[in-house]
Motif scaffolding. Structure first.
Motif, PDB file in Angstrom:
ATOM      1  N   VAL A 154       0.879  -0.953   0.082  1.00 33.43           N
ATOM      2  CA  VAL A 154       0.091  -0.503  -0.123  1.00 33.43           C
ATOM      3  C   VAL A 154       1.063   1.598   0.046  1.00 33.43           C
ATOM      4  CG1 VAL A 154      -1.867   1.302   1.253  1.00 33.43           C
ATOM      5  CG2 VAL A 154      -2.221  -1.227   1.245  1.00 33.43           C
ATOM      6  N   VAL A 155       0.586   2.443  -0.813  1.00 31.25           N
ATOM      7  CA  VAL A 155       1.652   3.126  -0.447  1.00 31.25           C
ATOM      8  C   VAL A 155       0.381   4.461  -0.738  1.00 31.25           C
ATOM      9  CG1 VAL A 155       2.843   5.127  -2.555  1.00 31.25           C
ATOM     10  CG2 VAL A 155       3.175   2.111  -2.337  1.00 31.25           C
ATOM     11  N   GLY A 156       0.558   5.307   0.516  1.00 34.76           N
ATOM     12  CA  GLY A 156      -0.443   6.312   0.949  1.00 34.76           C
ATOM     13  C   GLY A 156       0.125   7.268   0.371  1.00 34.76           C
ATOM     14  N   VAL A 157      -0.988   7.939  -0.301  1.00 38.35           N
ATOM     15  CA  VAL A 157      -0.051   9.391  -0.884  1.00 38.35           C
ATOM     16  C   VAL A 157      -0.716  10.630   0.097  1.00 38.35           C
ATOM     17  CG1 VAL A 157      -0.357  11.300  -2.152  1.00 38.35           C
ATOM     18  CG2 VAL A 157       0.105   9.365  -2.915  1.00 38.35           C
TER      19      VAL A 157
ATOM     20  N   ASP B  83       2.685   0.816   3.623  1.00 38.37           N
ATOM     21  CA  ASP B  83       3.498   0.727   3.991  1.00 38.37           C
ATOM     22  C   ASP B  83       5.184   1.797   4.070  1.00 38.37           C
ATOM     23  OD1 ASP B  83       2.706  -2.032   4.199  1.00 38.37           O
ATOM     24  OD2 ASP B  83       1.720  -2.191   1.788  1.00 38.37           O
ATOM     25  N   ARG B  84       4.438   2.576   2.163  1.00 36.42           N
ATOM     26  CA  ARG B  84       5.370   3.106   1.987  1.00 36.42           C
ATOM     27  C   ARG B  84       4.015   4.731   2.250  1.00 36.42           C
ATOM     28  NH1 ARG B  84       8.244   4.028  -2.765  1.00 36.42           N
ATOM     29  NH2 ARG B  84       6.329   2.062  -3.612  1.00 36.42           N
ATOM     30  N   VAL B  85       4.893   6.009   2.358  1.00 37.01           N
ATOM     31  CA  VAL B  85       4.175   7.147   2.340  1.00 37.01           C
ATOM     32  C   VAL B  85       5.269   7.945   1.784  1.00 37.01           C
ATOM     33  CG1 VAL B  85       3.375   9.512   3.720  1.00 37.01           C
ATOM     34  CG2 VAL B  85       3.259   6.779   5.145  1.00 37.01           C
ATOM     35  N   ALA B  86       3.888   8.669   0.583  1.00 39.22           N
ATOM     36  CA  ALA B  86       4.299   9.369  -0.680  1.00 39.22           C
ATOM     37  C   ALA B  86       3.699  11.190  -0.208  1.00 39.22           C
ATOM     38  CB  ALA B  86       4.379   9.709  -2.160  1.00 39.22           C
TER      39      ALA B  86
ATOM     40  N   CYS C  82       9.265  10.502  -0.152  1.00 33.62           N
ATOM     41  CA  CYS C  82       8.985   8.725  -0.313  1.00 33.62           C
ATOM     42  C   CYS C  82       9.171   8.080   0.199  1.00 33.62           C
ATOM     43  CB  CYS C  82       8.415   8.046  -2.078  1.00 33.62           C
ATOM     44  SG  CYS C  82       7.381   7.321  -1.849  1.00 33.62           S
ATOM     45  N   GLU C  83       8.577   7.561   1.473  1.00 36.95           N
ATOM     46  CA  GLU C  83      10.050   6.438   2.654  1.00 36.95           C
ATOM     47  C   GLU C  83       8.538   5.522   2.861  1.00 36.95           C
ATOM     48  OE1 GLU C  83      10.772   9.101   6.213  1.00 36.95           O
ATOM     49  OE2 GLU C  83      10.129  10.699   4.833  1.00 36.95           O
ATOM     50  N   PRO C  84       9.457   4.692   4.354  1.00 36.09           N
ATOM     51  CA  PRO C  84       8.654   3.564   5.131  1.00 36.09           C
ATOM     52  C   PRO C  84       8.209   3.961   6.064  1.00 36.09           C
ATOM     53  CG  PRO C  84      10.820   2.617   4.316  1.00 36.09           C
ATOM     54  CD  PRO C  84      10.980   4.810   3.576  1.00 36.09           C
TER      55      PRO C  84
END
Ligand SMILES: Nc1ncnc2c1ncn2[C@@H]1O[C@H](COP(=O)(O)OP(=O)(O)OP(=O)(O)O)[C@@H](O)[C@H]1O
Ligand SMILES: [Mg+2]
Lengths: 349, 524
Positions: free
Chosen positions: B306-309, B490-493, B503-505
């Motif tokens: 999951v990449v969160g913006v 899992d990662r946040v942009a 953009c990092e864990p």
């Protein structure tokens, strides 16, 4: 009550219009009971008059369907008149242009060509809207004028009958849509078209797409529907229906194309669609009602000495009351009126 | 239920500090309201006191909007009564409510976009001089009101140029201009940025301090704890509790709402990301005004991650989502879905290739209100088998699928033939989520997936997102709720000014640093 409501509003509108019509009749010196009696006499009293009512109702159904279907896609097709005359003249051309064909081929062929000509005419407005954003109300009105002049020109030049009148030759007998006793066969075509439209809207993917575009264009686009494609398709089908109406007039009533004979038929479609609340099956009773008034109008003039325009006034009143639901809503409890205006929102609905 | 939460039938449940002498500003007694088979309000008692902020909480479909709509005269109760200052009043429409000095701020604002703030505020009740509307006087009155309540609005500005948060203040002004002393707000914060929310809560506090009774509905317990003087909780049409912030906390409130303990923090296992599913490369996209909204963004999402913006609304999130789902054209750059270029393709193709999309604005994009629940459940798959064959719809197959999804996602009422427009806000969102989760997709683009949803269902949707991640789906989550982004991703942009500035864990990320990046695009 809730189930009855869609039917109740037009019924009340019709009742109100007839009531006010009676007052106008009385004021103008006529006896309303006598006048309405003559109206019924001229439209429902015998097989022959019923036949005339059905005959009058037929193009009204087609024009009403054309408006109603377009409306379900959120389009206001004012161009029924133009699509109808284009359909009428092209069916006439096929009707007088071919000789020696069997009825089973010739009549449907003329009908189909008329319908397709209407479809082509309707789709012009659709294409202009889909590709250029031109509003269909403006373009269909302009196209009405173009159609009028085009058909006038065709009827007085290349497709002109012998003699002095500007009109096409009579269609071959094999192209006629005949009376069946006093029952006009074209009416069956119109009823079939109504059922077909209902089926299209409620049971097919295309119908679902049309309704989706009409209800919420943004969501339709999100759902992967090409809004442009639906606009064009809907205008084409709408024109197809109006064009078929013109063809039935040519092949079933007039027997040829004569400029001026179809005047106003396409515009009446708007009244019909409004009375029917854009429901394809509701179009049938709405058209029968107006058809009966048209059929009985002359009898009313004759027997009760009433100007035939009174029926126009009553029709206009019906339109007014259906289009301005405030008057009719007054008849309902305020509670129901309020429930119509459910607020929509993230949390407020 | 924790013992310090007073059950309703306890005689002390409804505090009455003033005594019988002063009746409450408004009191609802024994109100029941039915919609067909749905009992939206059942024997509801509710009282609103002057000078207090009263928060109304409850699950989706609990009957909160119905209750306040009855108070505002939009609905009429089947049984029961509404008392204003102790007198029974008949509220047959908003007009009656306004005459009783009751005002309401709707979620969808009822403003005329092309008119000025002052014109909007006085509309329908204009000050006149010699029979002509006196706009100068209108502006002056609006200016005075705005200053008095700290609303900070220029009466001359045109409404459509104003951001949502300010438009909402215009709505509040409209009510204040009519000298309401009861102000109702139905989920006012659902569409606000955190900053706007902060300011709104201050305004509400200020209003209460001048003696106005404020009722506000929200699903965000933090707001309740911050501003409410008292709290009423509803569940399934009934009032199930009444308390004050000092006697409760967020997790108590959550369990009172839902009727069971709720995990406020998502339990999750670490991700095991696989191949790159979605690759966004140097993407440039314009906004509606044709100015650049995304200035060459790069972002990857892998299968099973999951990449969160995170970002303040209006920094390009909407354009990013629309470009990926095909709803917006691309100026340059590419979007690669599992090895295939999808930039600029039409929405249907992209959806068929495996992109599911929970849109941020469910009313405008995600649903067709006048269609049934069943039709909305297949809104973007109606043309697939078994829902249709050769262009002919197969209602039985649609109904089967809808019935299954309604049950799985607990849509209430479970009536697939109901028009979606009649569902409560949160249940509408569940319909959208149910539909999109049921696609077999490679990528899920979830924009504000829990907006307007109650605590219990947020938990449910978050668990769903994680389950789908674990099943190998790539999830791009866009949310204005920082907690949501940090809790699920899992990662946040961080997006700022149309660029990804970091953009990092998510593991061990510094919340404050993310906040600073969101606000200024730079750390420090
Ligand atoms: N106009 C209506 N017609 C039919 N049913 C309705 C209507 N309005 C509300 N309902 C039903 O009444 C119930 C209560 O709805 P309401 O909108 O009051 O919930 P809510 O507490 O505001 O929920 P949410 O937090 O999701 O906004 C729901 O089951 C809803 O489906
Ligand atoms: Mg609600």
């Amino acid at each position: 009550m809730r189930m009855l409501k869609p039917v109740a509003v037009p019924l009340i509108a019709v009742g109100l219009a007839l009531g006010i019509g009676a007052i106008i009749l009385a004021v103008s010196g006529a006896n309303p009971i006598e006048a309405y009696g003559a109206l019924i006499d001229g439209s429902l009293s015998s097989q022959k008059t019923v036949g005339r009512t059905l005959e009058k109702a037929t193009p009204l159904i087609m024009g009403g369907l054309a408006v109603a279907l377009a409306f379900r896609a959120g389009l206001f097709n004012i161009g029924g008149q133009g699509q109808l005359v284009v359909g009428g003249i092209f069916s006439a051309a096929v009707g007088f242009g071919f000789e020696g064909l069997p009825w089973i081929i010739h009549a449907p062929m003329a009908l189909a060509v008329g319908a397709l000509a209407g479809a082509a005419w309707g789709s012009i407005a659709g294409i202009l809207k889909a590709t250029r954003g031109a509003h269909e109300v403006i373009t269909t009105i302009m196209l009405n004028f173009v159609a009028l002049n085009l058909t006038d020109w065709l009827a007085s030049n290349p497709w002109k009958d012998e003699g002095i009148l500007s009109r096409t030759p009579a269609v071959e007998e094999s192209a006629l849509i005949p009376l069946w006793g006093s029952f006009p066969t074209g009416f069956l075509v119109a009823v079939a078209a109504s059922i077909g439209c209902w089926y299209l809207l409620e049971r097919t993917n295309l119908g679902f797409e049309i309704r989706s575009v009409g209800l919420n264009g943004d969501a339709a686009r999100y759902a992967g529907i090409s809004v442009q494609r639906i606009i064009i398709a809907t205008m084409a089908i709408s024109g197809l229906l109006a064009g078929a109406g013109g063809a039935i007039e040519t092949q079933g009533v007039i027997g040829r194309y004569e400029p001026g004979f179809n005047a106003g038929l396409g515009f009446n479609g708007i009244t019909i669609a409004l009375l029917a609340r854009n429901h394809p099956l509701g179009v049938i009773p709405a058209a029968l009602l107006i058809g009966a008034m048209e059929a009985g109008g002359s009898m009313m003039q004759f027997n009760a000495d009433v100007a035939p325009e009174i029926t126009d006034i009553i029709e206009a009143l019906m339109l007014l009351f259906v289009a301005t639901p405030i008057v009719v809503r007054w008849f309902f409890s305020r509670q129901e009126a309020a429930e119509v205006s459910v607020t929509a929102g993230w949390g407020s609905s | 239920m924790p013992d310090h939460l007073l059950p309703l039938d306890s005689p002390t449940a409804v505090s009455d500090p003033v005594g019988v002498a002063a009746p409450p500003a408004l009191e609802v007694r024994g109100v029941t309201k039915r919609f067909g088979d749905v009992l939206a309000n059942e024997d509801v008692d509710f009282r609103i006191e002057r000078g207090r902020v009263h928060a109304l909480l409850g699950e989706n479909g609990a009957g909160k909007s119905t209750l306040v709509n009855i108070i505002f005269g939009l609905y009429q109760a089947d049984t029961g009564e509404v008392r204003r200052n102790g007198e029974v009043v008949n509220l047959n429409g908003p007009r009656d409510a306004i005459a009783q000095q009751i005002g309401m701020v709707h979620q969808h604002f009822q403003l005329v976009p092309v008119l000025s703030v002052a014109e909007n505020v006085v509309l329908g009740d204009e000050p006149t001089r010699h029979g002509v509307v006196d706009l100068g006087e209108a502006a002056a009155v609006v200016q005075r009101l705005s200053e008095r309540f700290g609303l900070d609005i220029d009466p001359q500005s045109i409404v459509e140029d104003l951001p949502i948060g300010i438009q909402q203040r215009v709505e509040i002004l409209r009510a204040l201009y009519r000298e309401v002393d009861i102000l109702i707000l139905d989920e006012p914060t659902a569409v606000l940025t955190p900053q706007e929310t902060g300011h709104l809560l201050e305004v509400l506090r200020g209003l209460a301090d001048t003696g106005v009774a404020v009722v506000f509905i929200t699903h965000k317990l933090r707001e309740v704890m911050a501003v409410a003087d008292e709290i009423t909780v509803m569940r399934r049409g009934r009032v199930v509790g009444h308390t004050v912030p000092a006697d409760t906390d967020e997790s108590d409130l959550a369990s009172m709402m839902v009727g069971r303990p709720v995990e406020l923090r998502l339990k999750r296992t670490p991700a095991s990301p696989g191949d790159k599913m979605l690759a966004i490369v140097d993407l440039v996209v314009n906004d509606d005004r044709q100015t650049q909204a995304l200035n060459g963004i790069n972002l990857d999402v892998r299968a099973g991650e999951v990449v969160g913006v995170a970002g303040v609304e209006g920094n390009g999130q909407r354009e990013l989502v629309e470009a990926v789902t095909g709803l917006r054209g691309v100026i340059s750059g590419s979007i690669i879905l599992d090895g295939e270029e999808i930039a600029g393709r039409p929405p249907r193709q992209i959806s068929t290739m495996g992109v599911a999309h929970i849109p941020e604005d469910r009313e405008k994009l995600g649903l067709i209100g006048a269609h049934t629940v069943a039709d909305n459940m297949v809104l973007n798959r109606y043309h697939h088998r078994p829902y249709s064959r050769h262009g002919i719809r197969r209602p039985a197959a649609v109904d089967d699928e809808a019935t299954r999804l309604v049950e799985e996602f607990d849509v209430r009422p479970p009536n697939i033939a109901a028009m979606v427009a009649t569902l409560s806000g949160g249940n509408k969102q569940k319909v959208v989520a149910a539909r999109e989760f049921s696609h077999e997709s490679k990528v899920m683009v979830a924009a504000q997936p829990t907006r307007g949803i109650d605590i219990g269902n947020i938990e449910f949707i978050h668990r769903r997102l994680i389950e789908y991640r674990d099943a190998g789906m790539a999830i791009l989550l866009v949310s204005a709720e920082l907690d949501e982004v940090l809790g699920v991703s899992d990662r946040v942009a961080v997006i700022y000014g149309g660029r990804i500035v970091s953009c990092e864990p998510a593991e061990g990320i510094d919340r404050d640093r993310v906040g600073r990046l969101m606000l200024s695009g730079a750390d420090g």
